[in-house]
Design a protein around this motif. Structure first.
Motif, PDB file in Angstrom:
ATOM      1  N   LEU A  93      40.267  39.056  66.862  1.00 26.41           N
ATOM      2  CA  LEU A  93      38.936  38.713  66.395  1.00 26.41           C
ATOM      3  C   LEU A  93      38.917  37.287  65.836  1.00 26.41           C
ATOM      4  CD1 LEU A  93      38.006  41.976  64.456  1.00 26.41           C
ATOM      5  CD2 LEU A  93      37.075  41.237  66.658  1.00 26.41           C
ATOM      6  N   PRO A  94      37.780  36.595  65.919  1.00 26.37           N
ATOM      7  CA  PRO A  94      37.682  35.269  65.303  1.00 26.37           C
ATOM      8  C   PRO A  94      37.590  35.387  63.784  1.00 26.37           C
ATOM      9  CG  PRO A  94      35.550  35.927  66.172  1.00 26.37           C
ATOM     10  CD  PRO A  94      36.537  36.978  66.617  1.00 26.37           C
ATOM     11  N   CYS A  95      37.868  34.304  63.096  1.00 24.25           N
ATOM     12  CA  CYS A  95      37.802  34.309  61.626  1.00 24.25           C
ATOM     13  C   CYS A  95      36.405  34.626  61.115  1.00 24.25           C
ATOM     14  CB  CYS A  95      38.260  32.958  61.087  1.00 24.25           C
ATOM     15  SG  CYS A  95      39.984  32.566  61.434  1.00 24.25           S
ATOM     16  N   SER A  96      35.399  34.318  61.916  1.00 19.69           N
ATOM     17  CA  SER A  96      34.006  34.532  61.514  1.00 19.69           C
ATOM     18  C   SER A  96      33.506  35.945  61.814  1.00 19.69           C
ATOM     19  CB  SER A  96      33.116  33.530  62.238  1.00 19.69           C
ATOM     20  OG  SER A  96      33.221  33.717  63.653  1.00 19.69           O
ATOM     21  N   ALA A  97      34.387  36.837  62.258  1.00 19.04           N
ATOM     22  CA  ALA A  97      33.941  38.142  62.752  1.00 19.04           C
ATOM     23  C   ALA A  97      33.104  38.913  61.734  1.00 19.04           C
ATOM     24  CB  ALA A  97      35.149  38.981  63.171  1.00 19.04           C
ATOM     25  N   PRO A 188      34.241  33.415  70.053  1.00 24.94           N
ATOM     26  CA  PRO A 188      34.948  34.289  70.977  1.00 24.94           C
ATOM     27  C   PRO A 188      36.111  35.062  70.359  1.00 24.94           C
ATOM     28  CG  PRO A 188      35.689  32.047  71.292  1.00 24.94           C
ATOM     29  CD  PRO A 188      34.591  31.994  70.262  1.00 24.94           C
ATOM     30  N   VAL A 189      36.290  36.267  70.845  1.00 29.91           N
ATOM     31  CA  VAL A 189      37.567  36.944  70.654  1.00 29.91           C
ATOM     32  C   VAL A 189      38.542  36.336  71.650  1.00 29.91           C
ATOM     33  CG1 VAL A 189      36.546  39.110  69.851  1.00 29.91           C
ATOM     34  CG2 VAL A 189      36.949  38.785  72.287  1.00 29.91           C
ATOM     35  N   ILE A 190      39.815  36.400  71.331  1.00 31.53           N
ATOM     36  CA  ILE A 190      40.848  35.868  72.232  1.00 31.53           C
ATOM     37  C   ILE A 190      41.645  37.036  72.787  1.00 31.53           C
ATOM     38  CG2 ILE A 190      42.858  34.369  72.457  1.00 31.53           C
ATOM     39  CD1 ILE A 190      41.784  32.760  70.105  1.00 31.53           C
ATOM     40  N   THR A 191      41.594  37.190  74.085  1.00 28.69           N
ATOM     41  CA  THR A 191      42.316  38.291  74.722  1.00 28.69           C
ATOM     42  C   THR A 191      43.521  37.744  75.478  1.00 28.69           C
ATOM     43  OG1 THR A 191      42.039  40.307  76.067  1.00 28.69           O
ATOM     44  CG2 THR A 191      41.020  38.301  76.894  1.00 28.69           C
ATOM     45  N   ASP A 192      44.599  38.483  75.455  1.00 30.98           N
ATOM     46  CA  ASP A 192      45.857  38.040  76.042  1.00 30.98           C
ATOM     47  C   ASP A 192      45.721  37.867  77.553  1.00 30.98           C
ATOM     48  OD1 ASP A 192      48.550  37.719  76.839  1.00 30.98           O
ATOM     49  OD2 ASP A 192      49.234  38.912  75.143  1.00 30.98           O
ATOM     50  N   SER A 193      46.174  36.747  78.058  1.00 24.36           N
ATOM     51  CA  SER A 193      46.062  36.457  79.491  1.00 24.36           C
ATOM     52  C   SER A 193      47.283  36.917  80.281  1.00 24.36           C
ATOM     53  CB  SER A 193      45.851  34.950  79.708  1.00 24.36           C
ATOM     54  OG  SER A 193      46.946  34.216  79.199  1.00 24.36           O
TER      55      SER A 193
END
Length: 236
Positions: A93-97, A188-193
């Protein structure tokens, strides 16, 4: 708010994943929520140490039957929050979630999702993410990688996730659209690539579009799940 995380064989990463959520628990109050978010991990029958490693870092560990939809429904049933956030184990999750979710809580909308960004430095991943987010805004359909969230009352009313082996995220999005358009969070959330890197980004994109197209043509999720598993095996 309750964060529901379905997991399976995540012993190598679960501690890091859950450690990243601890700051949300410590500052949850005063961000539009009366209590810090609870974290519910739902294990689909892992044969490693996923459950035992997760237990000290979450509020509940539930062991359910296999299948992401089954797991998320089990977590939702045990959740005490008014808002359910379904978070994949490989997504951050982003810090701003919390701030953004508090805005959602104060809105009149029933559900929503985040924009997504793929980890990794390849420029192609940014392009893929842009198209994923653009498509989602145009169609009102979200994928599980986008961390879908929904008011629990609406989730119960809609009957939860359909117990299907694939496309459960797209299927529930279609039903949630009857309640409201999605609340779209651009942070954005960051999802593993790793999946994209392992099997190749273009191959993965084409597979996802094939599956989505055949789903809209009426092919069963069970048949699509077999197609997905076969393609993964061939790529390996």
């Amino acid at each position: 708010m309750s964060i529901v995380m379905p997991v399976w064989r995540e012993a190598g990463a679960i501690e890091s994943t859950l450690s990243g959520l601890q700051s949300l628990r410590s500052r949850g109050c005063g961000q539009g929520f009366e209590k810090p978010p609870e974290i519910i991990v739902v294990d689909g029958g892992s044969d490693d140490d996923t459950a035992s490693l997760a237990r000290p870092l979450c509020d509940q560990v539930i062991v359910s039957g296999p299948g992401r939809a089954v797991q998320m429904n089990a977590g939702a049933a045990a959740a005490s929050g008014d808002i359910l956030l379904f978070l994949h184990a490989d997504t951050q999750l982003p810090c701003s979630a919390l701030d953004k979710l508090a805005e959602f809580a104060a809105s009149s909308l029933a559900w929503g999702r985040f924009d997504v960004r793929l980890s990794g430095q390849r420029r192609l991943f940014r392009v893929i993410a842009w198209f994923m987010n653009r498509r989602s805004r145009m169609t009102g359909i979200a994928t599980g990688d986008q961390a879908i969230f929904v008011r629990k009352s609406v989730f119960v009313d809609v009957g939860g996730f359909a117990p299907i082996p694939l496309m459960e995220d797209v299927e529930i999005s279609s039903r949630l659209k009857r309640y409201s358009r999605p609340f779209c969070i651009p942070d954005p959330v960051i999802t593993d690539s790793r999946r994209w890197q392992k099997h190749g980004p273009w191959r993965t994109v084409l597979l996802m579009w094939r599956i989505r197209w055949r789903y809209w043509r009426g092919e069963s999720p069970e048949a699509l799940a077999r197609l997905y598993r076969a393609d993964v095996r061939n790529a390996e």
